[in-house]
Design a protein around this motif. Structure first.
Motif, PDB file in Angstrom:
ATOM      1  N   LEU A   1      21.487  39.597  24.328  1.00  0.00           N
ATOM      2  CA  LEU A   1      20.748  38.816  24.557  1.00  0.00           C
ATOM      3  C   LEU A   1      21.302  37.477  25.043  1.00  0.00           C
ATOM      4  O   LEU A   1      22.304  37.044  24.459  1.00  0.00           O
ATOM      5  N   VAL A   2      20.652  36.590  25.914  1.00  0.00           N
ATOM      6  CA  VAL A   2      21.295  35.221  26.342  1.00  0.00           C
ATOM      7  C   VAL A   2      20.390  34.450  25.584  1.00  0.00           C
ATOM      8  O   VAL A   2      19.180  34.352  25.677  1.00  0.00           O
ATOM      9  N   SER A   3      21.026  33.394  25.270  1.00  0.00           N
ATOM     10  CA  SER A   3      20.127  32.003  24.465  1.00  0.00           C
ATOM     11  C   SER A   3      20.572  30.752  25.444  1.00  0.00           C
ATOM     12  O   SER A   3      19.752  29.777  25.314  1.00  0.00           O
ATOM     13  N   GLY A   4      21.579  30.831  26.156  1.00  0.00           N
ATOM     14  CA  GLY A   4      22.003  29.708  27.128  1.00  0.00           C
ATOM     15  C   GLY A   4      23.035  30.203  28.211  1.00  0.00           C
ATOM     16  O   GLY A   4      23.587  31.107  27.994  1.00  0.00           O
ATOM     17  N   TYR A   5      23.034  29.137  29.233  1.00  0.00           N
ATOM     18  CA  TYR A   5      24.284  29.313  30.134  1.00  0.00           C
ATOM     19  C   TYR A   5      24.566  28.199  30.571  1.00  0.00           C
ATOM     20  O   TYR A   5      24.101  26.913  30.642  1.00  0.00           O
ATOM     21  N   TRP A   6      25.872  28.063  31.371  1.00  0.00           N
ATOM     22  CA  TRP A   6      26.327  27.359  32.186  1.00  0.00           C
ATOM     23  C   TRP A   6      26.710  27.820  33.598  1.00  0.00           C
ATOM     24  O   TRP A   6      27.278  28.762  33.295  1.00  0.00           O
ATOM     25  N   ILE A   7      26.669  27.350  34.660  1.00  0.00           N
ATOM     26  CA  ILE A   7      27.504  27.519  35.780  1.00  0.00           C
ATOM     27  C   ILE A   7      28.401  26.470  36.071  1.00  0.00           C
ATOM     28  O   ILE A   7      28.416  25.188  36.044  1.00  0.00           O
ATOM     29  N   TRP A   8      29.729  26.909  36.016  1.00  0.00           N
ATOM     30  CA  TRP A   8      30.912  25.941  36.361  1.00  0.00           C
ATOM     31  C   TRP A   8      31.898  26.606  37.359  1.00  0.00           C
ATOM     32  O   TRP A   8      31.873  27.500  37.770  1.00  0.00           O
ATOM     33  N   LYS A   9      32.288  25.469  38.024  1.00  0.00           N
ATOM     34  CA  LYS A   9      33.301  25.590  39.096  1.00  0.00           C
ATOM     35  C   LYS A   9      34.625  25.262  38.492  1.00  0.00           C
ATOM     36  O   LYS A   9      34.973  24.171  38.164  1.00  0.00           O
ATOM     37  N   VAL A  10      35.422  26.140  38.228  1.00  0.00           N
ATOM     38  CA  VAL A  10      36.819  26.255  37.686  1.00  0.00           C
ATOM     39  C   VAL A  10      37.836  26.824  38.803  1.00  0.00           C
ATOM     40  O   VAL A  10      37.582  27.530  39.691  1.00  0.00           O
ATOM     41  N   LYS A  11      39.151  26.256  38.389  1.00  0.00           N
ATOM     42  CA  LYS A  11      40.296  26.969  39.435  1.00  0.00           C
ATOM     43  C   LYS A  11      40.334  28.482  39.210  1.00  0.00           C
ATOM     44  O   LYS A  11      41.022  29.269  39.765  1.00  0.00           O
ATOM     45  N   ASP A  12      40.259  28.838  37.619  1.00  0.00           N
ATOM     46  CA  ASP A  12      40.666  30.304  37.479  1.00  0.00           C
ATOM     47  C   ASP A  12      39.978  30.395  36.078  1.00  0.00           C
ATOM     48  O   ASP A  12      39.551  29.493  35.395  1.00  0.00           O
TER      49      ASP A  12
END
Length: 119
Positions: free
Chosen positions: A75-86
């Motif tokens: 299950l999921v308890s949290g998240y981030w959306i990130w912009k990364v190079k790789d």
């Protein structure tokens, strides 16, 4: 590239245990570093599955199941959306993350599809 960084649930998070004031401060500082580096696009903690529901779709049929759900480690308890190079950059950032749970925890990194993937 964009990635979803998924904090997996634990028995504590599914029980609705809130983070300590120290963990909130540590995560706030970590999130601020992500923002300053131009990495963080979004992020949040999610309430336990006892506060949620699942909707199964099959053709025109819809079946609703209210939580809680089993298999806590999936299950999921949290998240981030990130912009990364790789992926390596995402891994490096996760390694710097405070442990988001009082005990052992797992953070999963998944690349998001971009429109050019469908061209």
């Amino acid at each position: 590239m964009r990635v979803m960084v998924i904090v997996k649930a634990t028995n504590d998070s599914e029980a609705g245990a809130l983070p300590s004031a120290q963990l909130m401060a540590d995560m706030g500082a970590f999130n601020q570093k992500l923002i300053e580096a131009g990495i963080m696009l979004d992020g949040a903690g999610v309430k336990p599955t006892s506060k949620g529901a699942r909707v199964a779709l099959s053709g025109k049929d819809r079946t609703v199941t209210e939580g809680p759900f089993g298999n806590v480690g999936e299950l999921v308890s949290g998240y981030w959306i990130w912009k990364v190079k790789d992926l390596d950059e995402a891994i490096d950032w996760v390694k710097r993350c405070p442990n988001p749970m009082p005990g052992p925890s797992t953070i999963e990194i998944r690349q998001l599809y971009e429109m050019e993937d469908f061209a």
